[in-house]
Structure formats: structure tokens, C-alpha cells
Design an enzyme around this catalytic site. Sequence first.
Site, PDB file in Angstrom:
ATOM      1  CG  HIS A 143      -1.987   1.044   1.222  1.00  0.00           C
ATOM      2  ND1 HIS A 143      -2.960   1.124   2.206  1.00  0.00           N
ATOM      3  CD2 HIS A 143      -2.249   2.048   0.368  1.00  0.00           C
ATOM      4  CE1 HIS A 143      -3.751   2.149   1.963  1.00  0.00           C
ATOM      5  NE2 HIS A 143      -3.339   2.732   0.863  1.00  0.00           N
ATOM      6  CG  HIS A 168      -1.743   5.948  -2.233  1.00  0.00           C
ATOM      7  ND1 HIS A 168      -2.559   5.191  -3.036  1.00  0.00           N
ATOM      8  CD2 HIS A 168      -2.204   5.757  -0.964  1.00  0.00           C
ATOM      9  CE1 HIS A 168      -3.475   4.583  -2.280  1.00  0.00           C
ATOM     10  NE2 HIS A 168      -3.277   4.901  -1.028  1.00  0.00           N
ATOM     11  CB  ALA A 211      -6.040   7.193  -1.977  1.00  0.00           C
ATOM     12  CB  SER A 212      -6.813  12.325  -1.016  1.00  0.00           C
ATOM     13  OG  SER A 212      -5.548  12.856  -1.382  1.00  0.00           O
ATOM     14  CG  HIS A 229      -7.758   3.606  -0.598  1.00  0.00           C
ATOM     15  ND1 HIS A 229      -8.082   4.894  -0.230  1.00  0.00           N
ATOM     16  CD2 HIS A 229      -6.556   3.347  -0.032  1.00  0.00           C
ATOM     17  CE1 HIS A 229      -7.106   5.390   0.507  1.00  0.00           C
ATOM     18  NE2 HIS A 229      -6.170   4.473   0.654  1.00  0.00           N
ATOM     19  CE1 TYR A 260      -8.943   8.730   2.144  1.00  0.00           C
ATOM     20  CE2 TYR A 260      -6.806   7.884   2.801  1.00  0.00           C
ATOM     21  CZ  TYR A 260      -7.573   8.633   1.940  1.00  0.00           C
ATOM     22  OH  TYR A 260      -6.969   9.274   0.878  1.00  0.00           O
ATOM     23  CG  HIS A 304      -6.656   2.966   5.954  1.00  0.00           C
ATOM     24  ND1 HIS A 304      -7.688   2.987   5.044  1.00  0.00           N
ATOM     25  CD2 HIS A 304      -5.646   3.672   5.377  1.00  0.00           C
ATOM     26  CE1 HIS A 304      -7.325   3.686   3.976  1.00  0.00           C
ATOM     27  NE2 HIS A 304      -6.096   4.114   4.152  1.00  0.00           N
ATOM     28  CD  GLU A 312      -2.771   5.212   2.909  1.00  0.00           C
ATOM     29  OE1 GLU A 312      -3.199   4.764   3.983  1.00  0.00           O
ATOM     30  OE2 GLU A 312      -3.494   5.788   2.090  1.00  0.00           O
ATOM     31  NE  ARG A 362       3.032  12.696   3.526  1.00  0.00           N
ATOM     32  CZ  ARG A 362       2.954  13.142   2.283  1.00  0.00           C
ATOM     33  NH1 ARG A 362       3.824  14.037   1.835  1.00  0.00           N
ATOM     34  NH2 ARG A 362       2.017  12.714   1.471  1.00  0.00           N
TER      35      ARG A 362
END
Lengths: 331, 331
Positions: free
Chosen positions: A6, A8, A65-66, A170, A186, A215, A275, A281
Site C-alpha cells: 500500500h 501511493h 488516493a485522495s 479505498h 478512510y 488501514h 501507505e 508523516r
Amino acid sequence: MIIDVHGHYTTAPPALQEFRDAQLAGGCATLAPVSDDQLRESVEGNQLRILRERGGDLMVFSPKASGMEHHVPDAATADAWARASNDLVHRVSELFPEHFAPVAQLPQTPEGNLAGVVAELRRTVGELGFVGANLNPDPSGTWAGKPMTDESWFPVYEVLEELDVPAMVHVSTACNPNFHTLGAHYLNADTSVFVQLLQSDLFQRFPGLRFVIPHGGGAVPYHWGRYRGLAMRNGWQDPAELLSNVFFDTCVYHQPGVDLLLDVLPADNVLFASEMLGAVRGADPDTGVAWDDTLTYVRAAGLPEEALGKVLTDNALRVYPRLAARIGVRA
Amino acid sequence: MIIDVHGHYTTAPPALQEFRDAQLAGGCATLAPVSDDQLRESVEGNQLRILRERGGDLMVFSPKASGMEHHVPDAATADAWARASNDLVHRVSELFPEHFAPVAQLPQTPEGNLAGVVAELRRTVGELGFVGANLNPDPSGTWAGKPMTDESWFPVYEVLEELDVPAMVHVSTACNPNFHTLGAHYLNADTSVFVQLLQSDLFQRFPGLRFVIPHGGGAVPYHWGRYRGLAMRNGWQDPAELLSNVFFDTCVYHQPGVDLLLDVLPADNVLFASEMLGAVRGADPDTGVAWDDTLTYVRAAGLPEEALGKVLTDNALRVYPRLAARIGVRA
């Protein structure tokens, strides 16, 4: 080999977002040329560096994803946006075939756009070597559509089954101010879809269909007893019966959460994932461990060696057979 | 004394549902007479028996949550429904004052009905000795309203603060087929409201406001690291800063979930609760333990004695000061 299922492409060159902005502004959008060097740079200091620093080898890699934004209703816009996003992910995976395996964004819209979705699945998986797809259970962003167990979804499942690729369930950006996209939407989606599946016979109809719920499954493992009890009371299948077709990733960003996940679910059903670089972060100031360094948590969970091997490697190769084939070819 | 802060009157005599049915049919609804014996019977073999069998003493008791149905838009209907429901809960608490302390259903509607909500709060808490209220963050049942941090909610918070009672944040029936009420909607609401609070300065404005988030906080404790990381990245307050005003119950129906809850959150912020008889009934066939026998899980979690006392007793008396006063008077 440690496989992170996972990741992105959250660090794509600015040309991609400029393309999207032009699309949404209604103009004639054309993706400006992006060089191989730009693509290399965009991951070498980011996902690739961190993957390797932490001891990982290969990341299953999909568009941000967003940014999928399936709530935008025009099908042609969705088609072009998915193609542009997937093409860049594909190029990254060709530049670093040992480190990235591509997963597709699908051009869903609130109305479905099934023709576009099926075409992009066939193009990316059938022609470009993608190993899976992200499937949004809420393309409207407001939960205006039907549950994933509704037959309107079946044409997509037929193709997923035929191509033998899993879908990661997702969502994209929430279009309801009650739901923070990364903090609530999510996780709510992960939980809600699991309960939809629990009430249905979807996998009797599509025995080869496989879903990865990201998640850490939202709230599901934390409330596993609730689901067992609800199933008994309501005459649904037991949650364990879903486990031939439903898998969970390890994107849970602290040790107690990962411990619970690995305690509650069989080792066959948990796939290592971070992810990274995604929602969270930076590092926990108390421990110095990066929030999304889930490899540290998984290693510290004390799994027997065989189970650890399943979570870090074997399950990914089993759930994503095209990933196994791809590595076999590349190796 | 062991206090269960989350029980609903799911076993009310049929006259209550008949009243509701008549309301919704548009007729002139009148609650048929309900005798004290009927009320005694309705709990003696149910909540009261089970509470005592398991070693509990006192249950904080409110009308059935899924029956609140705040999506019905007429304010007068909502007012009458809340009054009828609360009056029965009140009578049960008067018949068994040592075992039940009443918590109010509020006559929310999708449009708010703030006048009715405030009036019912004042009637139940101010006049009838209720110790708290259930507040629905989604009266529409479709999340059509504003987040709980929006100023439209403030008149309710002013009265909660003035009366010094906490609100349990508790949705009712979902009006969206994507969300199973007991399996998804309840947990999604718990998660979503927590993230709303995390982004706001609500408790700086209302320092005396207290929320109890039920069902073990939805997905929140399982993803506590995610929330710490999101808060750092986005410049929100740290989740720990909410803990002067936000509390979690123990309605998590298996041992690993309760273990995680008590591991992640401070003992000061967890209140024993079972939601018995609620969403999940029956027992785990593997262990023989009833799914909702959370006292068994909490006792087995291995808390130090002082922390266990907080979870089982002291926190409830602190978060619900009118409960403490009520017991003091009764004792």
C-alpha cells in the site's frame, strides 16, 4: 523479500496536478511532458529511499488516493484522469521494476461509468502489467451510491475475477464536512464495507474475488467480537468465513494497534503495508519511530517466523498473483 | 460499587412502541397506561438481572438509541417522543433508584429543534434528576447536518455546561443503506466526532463540557498513533489534550479490544459500560462469555487496583457529578 502492498504516488511531478487543474477548469487538458529523470527524482528521495532505509524491497504502488476524486461526475474526465495517473505510475514501475509494482486508479464516477472502469482495468492489467486496482466504495464522496454488495457492482467484479487481480477498497476525498478525509472517512469506509460484506453472499457468487481492506481494517479488528456477536444474532455468516476473500493491511500507526491486528486476525489475512508517504508523516517524538514505519511495529509484534514471512511476503504473492508472475519474470 | 454508564431501555413495555407507531402514522398518539408492575417486569428479568449476575450495581440508563429516530423532521413529534421515552426511563429509575440512574433522549431533529432540546434537558435534568443526556451528532441519519464543532450546536453546550451533565455522543438509526446501524454507523460516528473535536477549540470555549464517546471510541484507540501523527502534521492539538473533556466507554466485545483500550488510554478516561441489552446478545461459543459482558474483559485486563477502581466507579462519579449527588442522597 519484503513487500509493502500500500503505497501511493503522492510525490508525482507537478505536471500531473496541473493537468488535473486544467481538467477541472474545463479547458482542454494535456499532460505536459514528464521526463524519466523527473520521475526518478520524484521517488528516489521519497518512497524508494524510505522503503530501502527501512528494509523493504518492493512497493505495490498506485496513484494518490485522495486525488482520485471520483465525485467529479463527467465520465470522459474520469477516464482521462485515471489514464494520466496510471501512466505515470506505470512509468515509475518500469524505471524501478524491482521496487514498484503498479496498481490502477479506476475512472469511477457517482453514476458508475462501468464501461470506463472495465476498459481501464483491461488496459492497465491486461496490457500494462498492473497487479491490482483501487476500488472506491463511495465514488460520490457523500455515500450517495449503493453498497458494494449491490448487483450494480457485479460487472466490475466479473472483470476483477477474470483478470485474477485483487481490489483494495479505498475511498478518495470526503465531500461531507462531518468526515475528515484521512482521519475519519478512510476508516469509516473500511468498517462500513466490511459490514456490507458480512451481510451478503457476494463471495459465493464471486469466489475468486479478493478485497484488501486498508488501514488495518478501520475499526474491524478492534471490534472483532462485536462482529462475531452481530453475525450470530442476525444469522449472518461468521466473520471468519469472509477470510478466504478479505484481507487487511498493516497501516496502523502505533505498536498496540498492530499488536491487536496480528493477535485477532490469522497471519494468512494480514499483508504488510505502510501507505508511505501518505496521511501521516514525521515520527513519534517519544520513540523516534516514524508513524508510518509499520515494519518496525510488525517486527516487534513477536510473530513466529513462519507467520512473519506470510505477512511480509507470502500473502502479497498469493493475493496478488500477477505480482508473483511479474517478479518471476523480472527475477 | 460498579457503575455501568451505558445501558438502554431496549425492553420497554409494548405500549411505548405503540405510541411511536401511532405518532408516525399521523394519528393522535397517547401513551397507554403502563403499570409499575409492567416496568418492574421489563427490567427485572433483563438488565437488572444481568447487571447483578455479573457483579454490577448501577446502570446509567437511557431510552433505546436506535429508537430515537431524530431523522423524523417534526419538532412537536420529537418533543412528545422524547418526553414519553424519558418518562418511562425516569419511572424505572424511581422504582430501582439504587440500580438505575436516568439519562435523557433529546428531541433533536434534522433542523435542530434547539428550543425543544433545551426544554427537555431542563425538564429531565433540572426537574427529574437525570444525570446526563445522549446527544446525536447526526440527527438526519444521513450526515446532512453540521459537525458538532459548528456554532449551531453551542446553545446545547451552554445548557449542558450550566447543568453540569455530560453528553454521550450517540447516533440513532442510519438512514443510508451503506451503513449498518449497529455494525458501522455507531462506530463511524464515534470516530468521526473525535476527529471533529481534534480539529477544533471547542473545549477552550466550553471548558466544562464533557463528552462520553461510546463503543470504545469507534476506531479511535486502535488508531491512536494515526491521530497523534495527523495532529502533528496538521498543527491540531495533540489527542491527549482532549482528555480533560472526552471519555470513552468499554463497549468493546472481546478481550483483545478491551486490552488495547485500557493500554492506550489513561485509566482516568475510560468508563466501564456494557450497552446491555444492546446490539450484541448471546455468548461467545468458544469461551461461554457473553459478548457484552465487558466486566469480565475489564477485570481480566490486569489493571492495577487503583486504575480498576477508576474505570469501574470513580470516573463515572467524576464525569457524572449528578450521579454522585444522586447516590449520596439515596445512600
